[in-house]
Design an enzyme around this catalytic site. Sequence first.
Site, PDB file in Angstrom:
ATOM      1  N   ILE A  12     -87.867 -75.749  -4.101  1.00  0.00           N
ATOM      2  CA  ILE A  12     -88.713 -76.886  -4.504  1.00  0.00           C
ATOM      3  C   ILE A  12     -89.987 -76.913  -3.658  1.00  0.00           C
ATOM      4  O   ILE A  12     -91.083 -77.201  -4.154  1.00  0.00           O
ATOM      5  CB  ILE A  12     -87.938 -78.220  -4.362  1.00  0.00           C
ATOM      6  CG1 ILE A  12     -86.597 -78.141  -5.098  1.00  0.00           C
ATOM      7  CG2 ILE A  12     -88.770 -79.372  -4.907  1.00  0.00           C
ATOM      8  CD1 ILE A  12     -85.640 -79.290  -4.802  1.00  0.00           C
ATOM      9  N   PHE A  73     -89.105 -80.882   3.254  1.00  0.00           N
ATOM     10  CA  PHE A  73     -88.047 -80.306   2.403  1.00  0.00           C
ATOM     11  C   PHE A  73     -86.967 -79.614   3.229  1.00  0.00           C
ATOM     12  O   PHE A  73     -85.845 -79.452   2.755  1.00  0.00           O
ATOM     13  CB  PHE A  73     -88.633 -79.212   1.493  1.00  0.00           C
ATOM     14  CG  PHE A  73     -89.583 -79.686   0.440  1.00  0.00           C
ATOM     15  CD1 PHE A  73     -89.115 -80.242  -0.740  1.00  0.00           C
ATOM     16  CD2 PHE A  73     -90.946 -79.549   0.600  1.00  0.00           C
ATOM     17  CE1 PHE A  73     -89.992 -80.655  -1.732  1.00  0.00           C
ATOM     18  CE2 PHE A  73     -91.829 -79.957  -0.387  1.00  0.00           C
ATOM     19  CZ  PHE A  73     -91.350 -80.513  -1.561  1.00  0.00           C
ATOM     20  N   TYR A 141     -73.136 -83.395   3.490  1.00  0.00           N
ATOM     21  CA  TYR A 141     -74.537 -83.177   3.076  1.00  0.00           C
ATOM     22  C   TYR A 141     -75.190 -84.522   2.748  1.00  0.00           C
ATOM     23  O   TYR A 141     -76.280 -84.847   3.247  1.00  0.00           O
ATOM     24  CB  TYR A 141     -74.572 -82.232   1.867  1.00  0.00           C
ATOM     25  CG  TYR A 141     -75.905 -82.210   1.159  1.00  0.00           C
ATOM     26  CD1 TYR A 141     -77.063 -81.809   1.818  1.00  0.00           C
ATOM     27  CD2 TYR A 141     -76.012 -82.599  -0.183  1.00  0.00           C
ATOM     28  CE1 TYR A 141     -78.290 -81.795   1.172  1.00  0.00           C
ATOM     29  CE2 TYR A 141     -77.230 -82.587  -0.838  1.00  0.00           C
ATOM     30  CZ  TYR A 141     -78.369 -82.184  -0.151  1.00  0.00           C
ATOM     31  OH  TYR A 141     -79.579 -82.185  -0.804  1.00  0.00           O
ATOM     32  N   ASN A 170     -80.537 -83.284 -10.019  1.00  0.00           N
ATOM     33  CA  ASN A 170     -80.421 -81.819  -9.929  1.00  0.00           C
ATOM     34  C   ASN A 170     -81.722 -81.099 -10.260  1.00  0.00           C
ATOM     35  O   ASN A 170     -82.111 -81.039 -11.432  1.00  0.00           O
ATOM     36  CB  ASN A 170     -79.315 -81.321 -10.869  1.00  0.00           C
ATOM     37  CG  ASN A 170     -77.949 -81.602 -10.309  1.00  0.00           C
ATOM     38  OD1 ASN A 170     -77.678 -82.711  -9.844  1.00  0.00           O
ATOM     39  ND2 ASN A 170     -77.090 -80.616 -10.326  1.00  0.00           N
ATOM     40  N   HIS A 187     -75.833 -73.281  -7.467  1.00  0.00           N
ATOM     41  CA  HIS A 187     -76.282 -74.204  -8.512  1.00  0.00           C
ATOM     42  C   HIS A 187     -75.986 -73.641  -9.901  1.00  0.00           C
ATOM     43  O   HIS A 187     -76.062 -72.429 -10.136  1.00  0.00           O
ATOM     44  CB  HIS A 187     -77.772 -74.520  -8.338  1.00  0.00           C
ATOM     45  CG  HIS A 187     -78.018 -75.362  -7.117  1.00  0.00           C
ATOM     46  ND1 HIS A 187     -79.194 -75.358  -6.409  1.00  0.00           N
ATOM     47  CD2 HIS A 187     -77.206 -76.237  -6.459  1.00  0.00           C
ATOM     48  CE1 HIS A 187     -79.102 -76.200  -5.375  1.00  0.00           C
ATOM     49  NE2 HIS A 187     -77.900 -76.735  -5.393  1.00  0.00           N
TER      50      HIS A 187
END
Length: 325
Positions: A12, A73, A141, A170, A187
């Site tokens: 991302i 991030f 997490y 997601n 993922h």
Amino acid sequence: MTILVTGGAGYIGSVTTQLLRARGEQVVVLDNLSRGHRDAVASDIPFYEGNIGDRDLVTKIARTHAIDACIHFAAFAYVGESVSNPAIYYENNVEQGVRLLGALIESGVRQLVFSSTCATYGEPQRIPIDEQHQQLPTNPYGWSKLFLERIMADYDRAYELKFVALRYFNASGATADRGEHHDPETHLIPLVLKTVQGKLDHVDVFGSDYPTKDGTCVRDYIHVLDLAEAHLLSLHYLRAGNASTAINLGNGQGYSVLEVIETAREVTGAEIKVRMQERRPGDPSHLVADSSRARSVLGWQPQHADLKEIVHSAWQWHTKQINQT
Ligand SMILES: NC(=O)c1ccc[n+]([C@@H]2O[C@H](COP(=O)([O-])OP(=O)(O)OC[C@H]3O[C@@H](n4cnc5c(N)ncnc54)[C@H](O)[C@@H]3O)[C@@H](O)[C@H]2O)c1
């Protein structure tokens, strides 16, 4: 105005860095490459290979580049790994994250956009999930991200650190030249596409007895470009002098694991072998966003909400990778 992007060599972060640049922003990337890729960051963007917890390095970057905002991030982000090895999550995401916040404050940086997650909510009490929903994570997490949200709120009160905590659902999809590339991959969409490419034999589906439409977990998939856009809007929000806040980022539409696999079948035209497995610890059954605040507060308008488009963009990117190797 220069923005420090931590984790800018990741999935991302690299897409957001590219978007920021395209919109005329000055950007500097800090990433230790533990899970990212150097070639995901354009060679003309200042890049520092190092840890977010390295206070001297962060202070030096802030001074050298006159940093006035940070998009943070950098973190470890696998639910399953956090259950089996929580120590690395608390050390990397919380301990190093706190050191980053300290160095930013010491350097006079008071604007922060933080990658939080829907995993901070835990098992939903209602769907869709809005920002007022209780936060009771079901895995380390999620806790690691919630701790940082909590700490940022205290730093706002004491040190005037203004932040937007973006709680992503997601992340998925790709741009023409940047996509999801994790090793190991956990993922769903990349795993399904790797199966289509013959890199994996089958897709494991964890749990078929959840209280959902077909028994498999339901998630809200959001295109990485729509996520990137929300970061830029969050910077505008902070630059306008607004108060710290938390904002969900999702499309408000839930798809089960089997529905995603079916969509990938339609997009690729391939048969996809599926193997049903036991539930994984720490996986909530449904995670679907109410993202009305993103629209009303940030003026965010997702442009790529269609699941087929999301999977198609990821498939094009995966196909390009295989053709280049
Ligand atoms: N991918 C998703 O669906 C999703 C959903 C919710 C939240 N998030 C959050 O968004 C952020 C980005 O996710 P992603 O999927 O792009 O992950 P990613 O693993 O692709 O990117 C993270 C980057 O951070 C770097 N990094 C990790 N720890 C570091 C440290 N201590 N110092 C310097 N660099 C470090 C890694 O090398 C990597 O390049 C993460 O904070 C994640 O928790 C992701």
